[in-house]
Design a protein around this motif. Structure first.
Motif, short mmCIF file in Angstrom:
data_model
loop_
_atom_site.label_atom_id
_atom_site.label_comp_id
_atom_site.label_asym_id
_atom_site.label_seq_id
_atom_site.Cartn_x
_atom_site.Cartn_y
_atom_site.Cartn_z
N GLU A 189 42.57 -24.28 83.88
CA GLU A 189 42.01 -25.01 82.73
C GLU A 189 41.58 -26.38 83.25
OE1 GLU A 189 43.56 -25.23 78.36
OE2 GLU A 189 44.42 -26.94 79.45
N VAL A 190 40.29 -26.65 83.14
CA VAL A 190 39.71 -27.86 83.72
C VAL A 190 39.33 -28.83 82.61
CG1 VAL A 190 37.89 -28.79 85.19
CG2 VAL A 190 38.85 -26.50 85.66
N THR A 191 39.72 -30.06 82.79
CA THR A 191 39.32 -31.13 81.86
C THR A 191 38.56 -32.19 82.63
OG1 THR A 191 41.26 -30.78 80.44
CG2 THR A 191 40.11 -32.87 80.22
N ARG A 192 37.31 -32.37 82.27
CA ARG A 192 36.47 -33.41 82.88
C ARG A 192 36.28 -34.54 81.88
NH1 ARG A 192 32.11 -29.36 85.60
NH2 ARG A 192 33.35 -28.82 87.47
N THR A 193 36.55 -35.74 82.35
CA THR A 193 36.49 -36.92 81.48
C THR A 193 35.50 -37.92 82.03
OG1 THR A 193 38.82 -36.61 80.86
CG2 THR A 193 37.83 -38.77 80.42
N GLU A 194 34.51 -38.26 81.22
CA GLU A 194 33.53 -39.28 81.57
C GLU A 194 34.01 -40.63 81.04
OE1 GLU A 194 29.98 -37.91 79.73
OE2 GLU A 194 29.50 -36.49 81.33
N HIS A 195 33.90 -41.66 81.87
CA HIS A 195 34.38 -43.00 81.50
C HIS A 195 33.18 -43.94 81.31
CE1 HIS A 195 38.68 -42.22 82.58
NE2 HIS A 195 38.09 -41.23 83.26
N TYR A 196 33.28 -44.80 80.29
CA TYR A 196 32.18 -45.70 79.96
C TYR A 196 32.72 -47.10 79.71
CZ TYR A 196 29.42 -41.48 79.04
OH TYR A 196 28.76 -40.28 79.15
N ASN A 197 31.94 -48.09 80.11
CA ASN A 197 32.16 -49.47 79.69
C ASN A 197 31.23 -49.75 78.52
OD1 ASN A 197 34.10 -50.07 81.60
ND2 ASN A 197 32.62 -50.83 83.11
N VAL A 198 31.82 -50.10 77.38
CA VAL A 198 31.05 -50.27 76.15
C VAL A 198 31.12 -51.73 75.69
CG1 VAL A 198 30.81 -49.56 73.74
CG2 VAL A 198 31.48 -47.88 75.48
#
Length: 446
Positions: A189-198
């Protein structure tokens, strides 16, 4: 000794009071009704005829002498019966204890302390008492005897002085936001998380954030009867006061301003936070706030205070005289709270144990322990929320009701992608083999 204006009926001389239903001044004896403008004109003409320079000078000298003895008290003469009234320096409307006539001390608004606006009462004392009875209902933790034995000992309609702050907040905030996607890839089970500076920056406008300017009124109680509907805000007239107690402010606008600024900045931050959407998580990382006060107005707001006692304790409730919103802290029955806690815990524990038994054809000590802990947390959280509902009086830290949409603009909307993280968890296979065999527990993180 200053003269206090007693409002009596032009027809029969009976006491007048402002009727919250009709918006007129009504005689307690002959039921005559007069508009605010009619009574104002009548007393302007009457006072002009009776005013004499010698009497004014004598009254000023007597008042100065009384003030020297006690600078926080004032002496007035009731124009109906001639009795001497001793009042707190902030009192501008009361009732003569001798003849019962509503009395207004216009001189209490000296030195530019006359309000700009007021909101007249819309509800009567009888309706306030009925609202308190309704307030008791559906309170599951309230002692059974409280509603039956608790008696209203004193109810007072008070025009409370409020400062109304208008202005804006320049807000510049940054956030760390993530967007996650979970899927299966082979045995993982793969979880990909994109990170952003807002970043969000802009101006949030506010119109008439209220802060009570009376040291006699608890700030948290006055905050709890909000909001007020400013559609009913009208120019101040003394003729709205008869029949009610009224005080002028004794806390300055400068002293109240930090409260309004705190509420404005917190709500500005919430506006910026609400503009950050479509993310799995959002965490604030920085903020810069600059408050601009543009205008401050002074108004009297209608509030009923209801004093009650029960079981040796005193309770204070307040009702918004315009909207009928009632507030006040209530006692909590320890027995009822314990019963609800036990019932909620037992119910959830039974459900969790039943589900666990069905899923694994039996119960283990670990399963039972986890079920008990989860049930304890749910019961504690639920009863805690119920107790908090019995104690609603608290000082406000928000001003969302007073945000001016027309003067709110978000000028900067920056969402910058920085990196991606990935988590892999091996999926357990249940093929009937024992532990360690094919399909046995092989959890792992890569």
């Amino acid at each position: 000794m200053a003269s206090a204006q007693s409002y009596t009926c032009p027809n029969c001389g009976g006491p007048l009071h402002f009727d919250s239903k009709t918006g007129k001044l009504v005689c307690d004896y002959c039921d005559s009704a007069f508009t605010v403008e009619e009574v104002k004109k009548f007393y302007e003409e009457k006072n002009q005829k009776n005013e004499e320079a010698g009497e004014q000078q004598q009254a000023a000298a007597q008042e100065a002498e009384a003030s020297a003895e006690n600078p926080h008290m004032r002496l007035y003469t009731c124009t109906s019966c001639g009795a001497e009234l001793v009042c707190d320096e902030t009192t501008v409307a009361t009732t003569c204890p001798y003849c019962g006539n509503p009395t207004v001390m216009a001189s209490g608004f000296a030195n530019d302390q006359k309000p700009d606006y007021c909101i007249p009462f819309r509800f009567s004392q009888k309706e306030a008492v009925e609202s308190l009875k309704e307030y008791y209902k559906h309170k599951l933790l309230l002692p059974k005897a409280f509603a039956r034995e608790n008696q209203v000992e004193k109810i007072t309609g008070v025009y409370v002085p409020f400062w109304l702050y208008s202005g804006s907040v320049d807000a510049d905030m940054t956030f760390h936001a993530t967007r996650s996607n979970t899927f299966r890839e082979g045995d993982y089970e793969v979880t990909r998380t994109e990170h952003y500076n807002v970043r969000r920056a802009g101006t949030v406008g506010f119109s008439r954030i209220p802060c009570d300017g009376s040291s006699k009124m608890p700030d948290d109680l006055m905050d709890s009867v909000e909001p007020f509907d400013y559609k009913s805000l009208t120019s101040f007239q003394y003729e709205y006061l008869p029949g009610y107690l009224a005080n002028r402010y004794d806390v300055t606008e400068e002293a109240c301003e930090p409260r309004a600024a705190e509420r404005a900045t917190n709500s500005a931050a919430q506006v910026m936070r609400n503009s950050v959407s479509s993310y799995s998580t959002v965490e604030e990382t920085g903020r810069h706030m600059n408050v601009h006060r543009q205008k401050t107005e002074y108004a009297l707001m209608p509030v009923y205070t209801l004093h009650t006692s029960w079981n040796g304790q005193n309770f204070l409730f307040a009702m918004n005289g315009q909207t009928q919103k009632m507030t006040g802290d209530l006692p909590v029955s320890k027995g009822r709270a314990a019963a609800w806690f036990s019932g909620i815990m037992a119910g959830f524990l039974a459900v969790f144990l039943f589900i666990s038994w069905l899923a694994s054809d039996g119960l283990t000590s670990t399963t039972v322990t986890i079920s008990v802990l989860i049930s304890l947390v749910i019961a504690g959280t639920t009863v805690g929320a119920m107790i908090a509902g019995m104690k609603p009086v608290k000082q406000s830290t928000q001003a969302g009701h007073y945000v001016s949409e027309a003067n709110t603009h978000i000028r900067v909307r920056q969402d910058v992608y920085t990196h991606t993280t990935e988590t892999r968890v091996r999926i357990e296979q249940n093929s009937g083999h024992g532990p360690g065999g094919p399909g046995g527990p092989r959890g792992g993180r890569h």
